[in-house]
Design a protein around this motif. Structure first.
Motif, PDB file in Angstrom:
ATOM      1  N   GLU A   1       0.828  -1.202   0.000  1.00 28.50           N
ATOM      2  CA  GLU A   1       0.000   0.000   0.000  1.00 28.50           C
ATOM      3  C   GLU A   1       0.870   1.262   0.000  1.00 28.50           C
ATOM      4  O   GLU A   1       2.080   1.196   0.158  1.00 28.50           O
ATOM      5  CB  GLU A   1      -0.960  -0.022   1.196  1.00 28.50           C
ATOM      6  N   PRO A   2       0.236   2.440  -0.173  1.00 27.14           N
ATOM      7  CA  PRO A   2       1.007   3.672  -0.345  1.00 27.14           C
ATOM      8  C   PRO A   2       1.838   4.044   0.878  1.00 27.14           C
ATOM      9  O   PRO A   2       1.587   3.597   1.996  1.00 27.14           O
ATOM     10  CB  PRO A   2      -0.070   4.739  -0.602  1.00 27.14           C
ATOM     11  N   THR A   3       2.799   4.917   0.638  1.00 22.89           N
ATOM     12  CA  THR A   3       3.636   5.461   1.699  1.00 22.89           C
ATOM     13  C   THR A   3       3.000   6.708   2.306  1.00 22.89           C
ATOM     14  O   THR A   3       3.101   6.945   3.502  1.00 22.89           O
ATOM     15  CB  THR A   3       5.025   5.816   1.138  1.00 22.89           C
ATOM     16  N   PHE A   4       2.302   7.501   1.465  1.00 24.78           N
ATOM     17  CA  PHE A   4       1.877   8.839   1.877  1.00 24.78           C
ATOM     18  C   PHE A   4       0.358   9.050   1.826  1.00 24.78           C
ATOM     19  O   PHE A   4      -0.123  10.001   1.240  1.00 24.78           O
ATOM     20  CB  PHE A   4       2.603   9.899   1.054  1.00 24.78           C
ATOM     21  N   TYR A   5      -0.417   8.096   2.374  1.00 21.80           N
ATOM     22  CA  TYR A   5      -1.797   8.363   2.805  1.00 21.80           C
ATOM     23  C   TYR A   5      -2.788   8.609   1.675  1.00 21.80           C
ATOM     24  O   TYR A   5      -3.896   9.092   1.935  1.00 21.80           O
ATOM     25  CB  TYR A   5      -1.843   9.554   3.782  1.00 21.80           C
ATOM     26  N   ASN A   6      -2.447   8.315   0.436  1.00 20.74           N
ATOM     27  CA  ASN A   6      -3.430   8.385  -0.642  1.00 20.74           C
ATOM     28  C   ASN A   6      -3.016   7.415  -1.736  1.00 20.74           C
ATOM     29  O   ASN A   6      -1.857   7.000  -1.825  1.00 20.74           O
ATOM     30  CB  ASN A   6      -3.587   9.812  -1.190  1.00 20.74           C
ATOM     31  N   HIS A   7      -3.962   7.060  -2.577  1.00 19.37           N
ATOM     32  CA  HIS A   7      -3.795   5.934  -3.488  1.00 19.37           C
ATOM     33  C   HIS A   7      -2.575   6.078  -4.394  1.00 19.37           C
ATOM     34  O   HIS A   7      -1.853   5.111  -4.649  1.00 19.37           O
ATOM     35  CB  HIS A   7      -5.069   5.779  -4.332  1.00 19.37           C
ATOM     36  N   LEU A   8      -2.325   7.275  -4.899  1.00 22.41           N
ATOM     37  CA  LEU A   8      -1.243   7.475  -5.862  1.00 22.41           C
ATOM     38  C   LEU A   8      -0.003   8.116  -5.246  1.00 22.41           C
ATOM     39  O   LEU A   8       0.906   8.528  -5.969  1.00 22.41           O
ATOM     40  CB  LEU A   8      -1.745   8.325  -7.037  1.00 22.41           C
ATOM     41  N   ASP A   9       0.045   8.202  -3.919  1.00 24.13           N
ATOM     42  CA  ASP A   9       1.183   8.828  -3.232  1.00 24.13           C
ATOM     43  C   ASP A   9       1.426  10.261  -3.699  1.00 24.13           C
ATOM     44  O   ASP A   9       2.569  10.722  -3.772  1.00 24.13           O
ATOM     45  CB  ASP A   9       2.464   8.001  -3.424  1.00 24.13           C
ATOM     46  N   GLU A  10       0.359  10.968  -4.018  1.00 20.89           N
ATOM     47  CA  GLU A  10       0.505  12.363  -4.421  1.00 20.89           C
ATOM     48  C   GLU A  10       0.758  13.230  -3.188  1.00 20.89           C
ATOM     49  O   GLU A  10       0.200  13.005  -2.121  1.00 20.89           O
ATOM     50  CB  GLU A  10      -0.759  12.839  -5.144  1.00 20.89           C
ATOM     51  N   SER A  11       1.609  14.255  -3.363  1.00 21.57           N
ATOM     52  CA  SER A  11       2.003  15.079  -2.224  1.00 21.57           C
ATOM     53  C   SER A  11       1.228  16.389  -2.140  1.00 21.57           C
ATOM     54  O   SER A  11       1.477  17.204  -1.248  1.00 21.57           O
ATOM     55  CB  SER A  11       3.497  15.387  -2.310  1.00 21.57           C
ATOM     56  N   THR A  12       0.265  16.603  -3.047  1.00 20.83           N
ATOM     57  CA  THR A  12      -0.423  17.898  -3.116  1.00 20.83           C
ATOM     58  C   THR A  12      -0.992  18.324  -1.771  1.00 20.83           C
ATOM     59  O   THR A  12      -0.765  19.446  -1.308  1.00 20.83           O
ATOM     60  CB  THR A  12      -1.560  17.843  -4.156  1.00 20.83           C
ATOM     61  N   LEU A  13      -1.695  17.420  -1.127  1.00 21.08           N
ATOM     62  CA  LEU A  13      -2.340  17.745   0.146  1.00 21.08           C
ATOM     63  C   LEU A  13      -1.323  17.937   1.258  1.00 21.08           C
ATOM     64  O   LEU A  13      -1.557  18.679   2.208  1.00 21.08           O
ATOM     65  CB  LEU A  13      -3.331  16.636   0.514  1.00 21.08           C
ATOM     66  N   PHE A  14      -0.178  17.272   1.141  1.00 22.57           N
ATOM     67  CA  PHE A  14       0.752  17.180   2.266  1.00 22.57           C
ATOM     68  C   PHE A  14       2.031  17.993   2.094  1.00 22.57           C
ATOM     69  O   PHE A  14       2.952  17.874   2.899  1.00 22.57           O
ATOM     70  CB  PHE A  14       1.138  15.708   2.486  1.00 22.57           C
ATOM     71  N   ALA A  15       2.117  18.805   1.054  1.00 29.72           N
ATOM     72  CA  ALA A  15       3.384  19.466   0.735  1.00 29.72           C
ATOM     73  C   ALA A  15       3.996  20.198   1.929  1.00 29.72           C
ATOM     74  O   ALA A  15       5.214  20.178   2.119  1.00 29.72           O
ATOM     75  CB  ALA A  15       3.179  20.435  -0.423  1.00 29.72           C
ATOM     76  N   ASP A  16       3.163  20.819   2.756  1.00 33.72           N
ATOM     77  CA  ASP A  16       3.664  21.560   3.910  1.00 33.72           C
ATOM     78  C   ASP A  16       3.290  20.900   5.235  1.00 33.72           C
ATOM     79  O   ASP A  16       3.345  21.534   6.289  1.00 33.72           O
ATOM     80  CB  ASP A  16       3.124  22.999   3.880  1.00 33.72           C
ATOM     81  N   ASP A  17       2.904  19.633   5.166  1.00 33.93           N
ATOM     82  CA  ASP A  17       2.435  18.940   6.365  1.00 33.93           C
ATOM     83  C   ASP A  17       3.630  18.387   7.147  1.00 33.93           C
ATOM     84  O   ASP A  17       4.512  17.733   6.575  1.00 33.93           O
ATOM     85  CB  ASP A  17       1.510  17.793   5.959  1.00 33.93           C
TER      86      ASP A  17
END
Length: 253
Positions: free
Chosen positions: A36-52
């Motif tokens: 499963e993903p590393t970063f909390y969404n299906h495609l491991d996109e960083s848009t939501l998390f860029a500054d998280d």
């Protein structure tokens, strides 16, 4: 990760949590094969998390320790037999009861020795070391016909399985509570012999990544391959030893 990284040893896991990453580093495993993903969404996109801060700390840890993470999802399911389901069947002890022939789009089917829904759920909880599973259906209902669908395969496949005459209990990972869960509840309240067991996504698939570690062994002879469980994320009050009790506080004066 860096494609030029020299791989020292491999770890398989359901998902690379922080604890899994730390255990991999401690073991010297620098290639992590994750389902499963590393970063909390299906495609491991960083848009939501860029500054998280959680995302940034995890990414920094991966980079600092020169880890390579390879997601092995669709291909492992498409293998014949499905690599995740094969692991589940082995850990459940249901191999001898699996229906012959190839699994259909509705799932994997079993004719178990007759038991009750309650005992079936308890047995799965024990075999998969689960702290929290959820069940819909009459606990005293006698069952033999069981279907399994790993992970979160979706309402359409869940309902198609439950519609079948040869399915009394559907065992899945997870489902939105207004979809398959409500369907199973209505079926029970209509007096139909139907039940749903939600093991949790991790619990329903993790044995499949232990299976993956065994499968990779002959492909990379001489390479150490570890299975690092991601573990169940949930706990219940009953699963944690009670150390304190709530007491009524004394009125202040």
């Amino acid at each position: 990760g860096d494609p030029t990284t020299r791989i020292t040893s491999i770890a398989t896991t359901f998902t690379p949590t922080m604890e899994v990453l730390r255990k991999a580093v401690a073991a010297g495993d620098n290639l992590i094969v994750s389902h499963e993903p590393t970063f909390y969404n299906h495609l491991d996109e960083s848009t939501l998390f860029a500054d998280d801060p959680v995302y940034k700390e995890k990414l920094a840890y991966i980079q600092e320790h020169h880890l390579v993470i390879w997601r092995f999802h669709d291909t492992w399911h498409l293998r014949n037999p499905d690599g995740i389901a094969e692991g589940f069947v082995a850990q459940s002890g249901w191999k001898a009861f699996q229906n012959p022939g190839q699994p259909s789009e509705q799932g994997f089917f079993f004719n178990l020795p007759q038991t009750t829904l309650q005992f079936l759920a308890l047995d799965l909880k024990r075999r998969f070391h689960a702290r929290a599973i959820r069940i819909i259906g009459d606990p005293a209902m006698k069952v033999t016909k069981v279907a399994y669908r790993p992970g979160a395969s979706g309402e359409a496949k869940h309902v198609k399985a439950l519609e079948r005459d040869d399915v009394e209990v559907l065992v899945v990972g997870e489902a939105p509570e207004w979809e398959t869960v409500l369907y199973a509840l209505d079926a029970q309240q209509q007096g139909r012999k139907k039940a749903l067991i939600l093991l949790g996504h991790n619990t329903s698939e993790e044995a499949g990544m232990d299976n993956c570690a065994k499968w990779l062994g002959p492909i990379f002879p001489g390479m150490r391959i570890d299975f690092i469980p991601a573990g169940e994320p949930y706990w219940t009050p009953e699963s944690v030893p009670t150390r304190t009790s709530l007491k009524k506080s004394s009125p202040s004066h």
